[in-house]
Design an enzyme around this catalytic site. Sequence first.
Site, PDB file in Angstrom:
ATOM      1  N   GLN A 146       0.847  -1.202   0.000  1.00  0.00           N
ATOM      2  CA  GLN A 146       0.000   0.000   0.000  1.00  0.00           C
ATOM      3  C   GLN A 146       0.880   1.249   0.000  1.00  0.00           C
ATOM      4  OE1 GLN A 146      -2.901   0.413  -0.739  1.00  0.00           O
ATOM      5  NE2 GLN A 146      -4.072   1.833   0.489  1.00  0.00           N
ATOM      6  N   HIS A 206      -2.081  -4.122   0.734  1.00  0.00           N
ATOM      7  CA  HIS A 206      -1.899  -4.322  -0.706  1.00  0.00           C
ATOM      8  C   HIS A 206      -2.420  -3.074  -1.391  1.00  0.00           C
ATOM      9  CE1 HIS A 206      -6.101  -4.928  -1.923  1.00  0.00           C
ATOM     10  NE2 HIS A 206      -6.263  -5.758  -0.903  1.00  0.00           N
ATOM     11  N   LEU A 207      -1.839  -2.728  -2.522  1.00  0.00           N
ATOM     12  CA  LEU A 207      -2.159  -1.462  -3.169  1.00  0.00           C
ATOM     13  C   LEU A 207      -3.624  -1.421  -3.588  1.00  0.00           C
ATOM     14  CD1 LEU A 207      -1.258   1.274  -4.229  1.00  0.00           C
ATOM     15  CD2 LEU A 207      -0.539   0.146  -6.345  1.00  0.00           C
ATOM     16  N   HIS A 208      -4.363  -0.482  -3.026  1.00  0.00           N
ATOM     17  CA  HIS A 208      -5.778  -0.349  -3.374  1.00  0.00           C
ATOM     18  C   HIS A 208      -6.286   1.052  -3.075  1.00  0.00           C
ATOM     19  CE1 HIS A 208      -5.970  -1.131   0.966  1.00  0.00           C
ATOM     20  NE2 HIS A 208      -7.195  -0.613   0.950  1.00  0.00           N
ATOM     21  N   PHE A 209      -7.282   1.446  -3.832  1.00  0.00           N
ATOM     22  CA  PHE A 209      -8.052   2.657  -3.599  1.00  0.00           C
ATOM     23  C   PHE A 209      -9.486   2.221  -3.330  1.00  0.00           C
ATOM     24  CE2 PHE A 209      -4.503   3.743  -6.258  1.00  0.00           C
ATOM     25  CZ  PHE A 209      -4.108   5.018  -5.884  1.00  0.00           C
TER      26      PHE A 209
END
Length: 280
Positions: free
Chosen positions: A72, A109-112
Amino acid sequence: MDGKSFGLSCSLGMEDDSLNLSRFLDKLFREWEDRKARGLFHHDISCCETKVSPIGYCHVLLTPKIQDCLPQRIDEESFLIAMYVAREARNPFFRVGYNSLGGFATINHLHFQAYYLKVKYPVEKATTEKLTTLVNGVSIAQLVDYPVSGFVFEGGASLLYLSDVVARVCIFLQENNRPFNVLISESGNRVFLLPQCYAEKQLLGKASQEFLEMRINPAIWELSGHLVLKRKKDYDEASEPNICRFLVEAALSVTEYQELKRCVLDFLAVSYACNSDIDS
């Protein structure tokens, strides 16, 4: 904030004439994959999934490059994807948000996140004061008389320029271990960046017990003025002053914010040639 308008008792924007965002998202990602396959985009949107615990209509997670198992942390490409999604919705009530590590991102974890709420958030109505304009036309302001201090970015010759400036500031904060939250507003034309310290206060045992008992983590939706109150007691006793006191708990102190503002503007002055209206 007007009374209890920050709760889910207000309209969730599901009026008959509202945009069918589920169809929009399906269409957007099909078109994105098609354009990527034809070499028109190098960016990747691998997944857009419905939130398990939605707080609004069409509340979804946007997870760029999910197969890459990225942490993230914002990078220029992933932030541009989020900006494109906000723009392509072409609806000012569909916002995209981001929570950094330490800013109540619940999963690394990478998220929007994104969802639709047909009401103007309090942060979007807040007074702002201009700080500077960069040579690429991006204007930077700060919030005034709002419980949480923060920056407001808008303008620029293109969406790419605006996205690049905000992403650079986010990366600067990440590298300096400063938690923050981002709201992409007005179809990608306006971006709010809100530094915060509530998780740090919790860790150090400095958070107010009164607010800890509310069991609300002030992430981007909460800092923007949309809170889901979990206890009947909190809802019954909710008022603008009480909610503002809670948000102030998450905000940097005046001294901390002024120092951070100086560092951010100095960083931008090195990255871009700035005009002279900087208010330090």
